[in-house]
Scaffold this motif. Structure first.
Motif, PDB file in Angstrom:
ATOM      1  N   PRO A  39      12.343   0.847   6.030  1.00  0.00           N
ATOM      2  CA  PRO A  39      11.294   0.521   7.015  1.00  0.00           C
ATOM      3  C   PRO A  39      10.431   1.721   7.369  1.00  0.00           C
ATOM      4  O   PRO A  39       9.238   1.575   7.611  1.00  0.00           O
ATOM      5  N   VAL A  40      11.023   2.913   7.410  1.00  0.00           N
ATOM      6  CA  VAL A  40      10.265   4.120   7.719  1.00  0.00           C
ATOM      7  C   VAL A  40       9.222   4.383   6.634  1.00  0.00           C
ATOM      8  O   VAL A  40       8.056   4.698   6.928  1.00  0.00           O
ATOM      9  N   LEU A  41       9.624   4.244   5.379  1.00  0.00           N
ATOM     10  CA  LEU A  41       8.701   4.472   4.266  1.00  0.00           C
ATOM     11  C   LEU A  41       7.532   3.492   4.302  1.00  0.00           C
ATOM     12  O   LEU A  41       6.377   3.866   4.094  1.00  0.00           O
ATOM     13  N   ILE A  42       7.832   2.227   4.585  1.00  0.00           N
ATOM     14  CA  ILE A  42       6.767   1.225   4.641  1.00  0.00           C
ATOM     15  C   ILE A  42       5.819   1.535   5.800  1.00  0.00           C
ATOM     16  O   ILE A  42       4.596   1.422   5.676  1.00  0.00           O
ATOM     17  N   GLY A  43       6.386   1.947   6.943  1.00  0.00           N
ATOM     18  CA  GLY A  43       5.556   2.316   8.087  1.00  0.00           C
ATOM     19  C   GLY A  43       4.637   3.478   7.770  1.00  0.00           C
ATOM     20  O   GLY A  43       3.458   3.480   8.166  1.00  0.00           O
ATOM     21  N   ILE A  44       5.159   4.474   7.058  1.00  0.00           N
ATOM     22  CA  ILE A  44       4.328   5.617   6.646  1.00  0.00           C
ATOM     23  C   ILE A  44       3.198   5.141   5.738  1.00  0.00           C
ATOM     24  O   ILE A  44       2.049   5.581   5.863  1.00  0.00           O
ATOM     25  N   GLY A  45       3.514   4.219   4.813  1.00  0.00           N
ATOM     26  CA  GLY A  45       2.488   3.686   3.922  1.00  0.00           C
ATOM     27  C   GLY A  45       1.378   2.990   4.688  1.00  0.00           C
ATOM     28  O   GLY A  45       0.184   3.191   4.409  1.00  0.00           O
ATOM     29  N   CYS A  46       1.756   2.170   5.682  1.00  0.00           N
ATOM     30  CA  CYS A  46       0.748   1.483   6.498  1.00  0.00           C
ATOM     31  C   CYS A  46      -0.119   2.488   7.253  1.00  0.00           C
ATOM     32  O   CYS A  46      -1.343   2.333   7.338  1.00  0.00           O
ATOM     33  N   LEU A  47       0.518   3.513   7.819  1.00  0.00           N
ATOM     34  CA  LEU A  47      -0.223   4.530   8.560  1.00  0.00           C
ATOM     35  C   LEU A  47      -1.207   5.266   7.656  1.00  0.00           C
ATOM     36  O   LEU A  47      -2.355   5.527   8.038  1.00  0.00           O
ATOM     37  N   LEU A  48      -0.771   5.572   6.427  1.00  0.00           N
ATOM     38  CA  LEU A  48      -1.658   6.251   5.485  1.00  0.00           C
ATOM     39  C   LEU A  48      -2.866   5.385   5.142  1.00  0.00           C
ATOM     40  O   LEU A  48      -3.986   5.877   5.023  1.00  0.00           O
ATOM     41  N   ALA A  85      10.545  -3.473  -2.512  1.00  0.00           N
ATOM     42  CA  ALA A  85       9.771  -4.175  -1.501  1.00  0.00           C
ATOM     43  C   ALA A  85       8.742  -3.239  -0.894  1.00  0.00           C
ATOM     44  O   ALA A  85       9.080  -2.183  -0.368  1.00  0.00           O
ATOM     45  N   ALA A  86       7.481  -3.625  -0.974  1.00  0.00           N
ATOM     46  CA  ALA A  86       6.364  -2.875  -0.390  1.00  0.00           C
ATOM     47  C   ALA A  86       6.116  -1.539  -1.082  1.00  0.00           C
ATOM     48  O   ALA A  86       5.469  -0.664  -0.510  1.00  0.00           O
ATOM     49  N   GLN A  87       6.577  -1.373  -2.327  1.00  0.00           N
ATOM     50  CA  GLN A  87       6.198  -0.145  -3.028  1.00  0.00           C
ATOM     51  C   GLN A  87       4.687  -0.098  -3.226  1.00  0.00           C
ATOM     52  O   GLN A  87       4.099   0.993  -3.259  1.00  0.00           O
ATOM     53  N   GLY A  88       4.050  -1.273  -3.304  1.00  0.00           N
ATOM     54  CA  GLY A  88       2.595  -1.297  -3.423  1.00  0.00           C
ATOM     55  C   GLY A  88       1.906  -0.735  -2.198  1.00  0.00           C
ATOM     56  O   GLY A  88       0.881  -0.054  -2.309  1.00  0.00           O
ATOM     57  N   VAL A  89       2.450  -1.019  -0.999  1.00  0.00           N
ATOM     58  CA  VAL A  89       1.872  -0.480   0.227  1.00  0.00           C
ATOM     59  C   VAL A  89       1.955   1.043   0.215  1.00  0.00           C
ATOM     60  O   VAL A  89       1.006   1.745   0.561  1.00  0.00           O
ATOM     61  N   LEU A  90       3.105   1.568  -0.195  1.00  0.00           N
ATOM     62  CA  LEU A  90       3.284   3.016  -0.271  1.00  0.00           C
ATOM     63  C   LEU A  90       2.307   3.636  -1.269  1.00  0.00           C
ATOM     64  O   LEU A  90       1.669   4.653  -0.993  1.00  0.00           O
ATOM     65  N   LEU A  91       2.194   3.016  -2.447  1.00  0.00           N
ATOM     66  CA  LEU A  91       1.303   3.549  -3.472  1.00  0.00           C
ATOM     67  C   LEU A  91      -0.154   3.531  -3.007  1.00  0.00           C
ATOM     68  O   LEU A  91      -0.901   4.489  -3.233  1.00  0.00           O
TER      69      LEU A  91
END
Length: 256
Positions: free
Chosen positions: A105-114, A162-168
């Motif tokens: 969840p932390v990684l996905i949150g960072i992706g959204c923030l970016l 899950a949500a690797q696309g958001v991070l990328l």
């Protein structure tokens, strides 16, 4: 698994292929469906990764006009995604399922923030490069930290995805001076490489529920075609809203 069950899995694959092509997070659709139908978690994860790989390829292929001129980037970043995907797949097979639960969840949150901060951060990076006499666009593959981020996202994608696309999208949006549709097309290629190589590892050394994988694959290919048509038409602001909405939904889903 009955035919109605496989039909449900295929429909989940259509939606997952659509979401993966536009943003990423299709696993959060198909994986819970498989668990609800009684597929063991590791087998579900393995079969889901294999099933989504054809959809990733279809999404990348459908958006090839947006990939024009990005060959050098793919050649520089693609191998990092491949290495990360293999490493993540191996981790899935040797580590307990709870190993990444806290950090996801932390990684996905960072992706959204970016993604939200990407326009301001990109302007700041471009201004700094200009003051230093460096071309605004930077090197073809982006800065060194971007390669490290792509590698790390590949590890995560091979493990769960899950949500690797958001991070990328968040990482590529900061590191590259490109509009979101072109960044999304590059994201689809990198995600395709991760899913594809992880799928190969799983086929070689793990148990696969092939009817499930095939049903997801067929659905994901169909969904990817729809996603490519929608994705290239979204304005940048709407794109960001969709990405963040999917990311937040992913976090809520994972924290239940």
């Amino acid at each position: 698994m009955t035919w109605p069950d496989l039909l449900l899995v295929g429909l989940a694959g259509v939606w997952a292929g659509f979401i993966n092509t536009v943003v990423g997070s299709g696993t959060l659709i198909t994986f819970p469906v498989l668990l609800a139908l009684g597929v063991p978690p590791v087998v579900a994860n393995v079969s889901n990764t294999i099933g989504l790989a054809p959809g990733s390829f279809a999404g990348a292929w459908a958006m090839r006009p947006e990939l024009a001129g990005q060959r050098a980037r793919i050649l520089r970043l693609g191998p990092l995604s491949l290495v990360g995907g293999v490493a993540g797949a191996i981790l899935l097979l040797v580590l307990p399922a709870s190993a990444f639960a806290a950090i996801v969840p932390v990684l996905i949150g960072i992706g959204c923030l970016l993604v939200l901060l990407q326009p301001a951060l990109s302007r700041r990076v471009a201004a700094r490069r200009e003051r230093a006499g460096v071309p605004v666009a930077g090197p073809p593959g982006g800065p060194l930290w971007l390669g490290a981020g792509v590698l790390g996202t590949g590890v995560y994608g091979g493990y769960f995805g899950a949500a690797q696309g958001v991070l990328l999208l968040g990482l590529l949006g900061i590191g590259l001076d490109e509009p979101l549709p072109r960044i999304n097309a590059l994201k689809n290629v990198l995600a395709m490489l991760v899913n594809g190589v992880a799928g190969i590892v799983f086929i070689l050394v793990s148990d696969v529920d092939w009817p499930v994988a095939i049903a997801i694959g067929i659905g994901a290919v169909l969904g990817a075609q729809l996603g490519a048509k929608v994705g290239r038409r979204l304005p940048p602001t709407v794109y960001r809203v969709v990405i963040v909405a999917v990311g937040v939904a992913a976090i809520v889903n994972l924290l239940r």
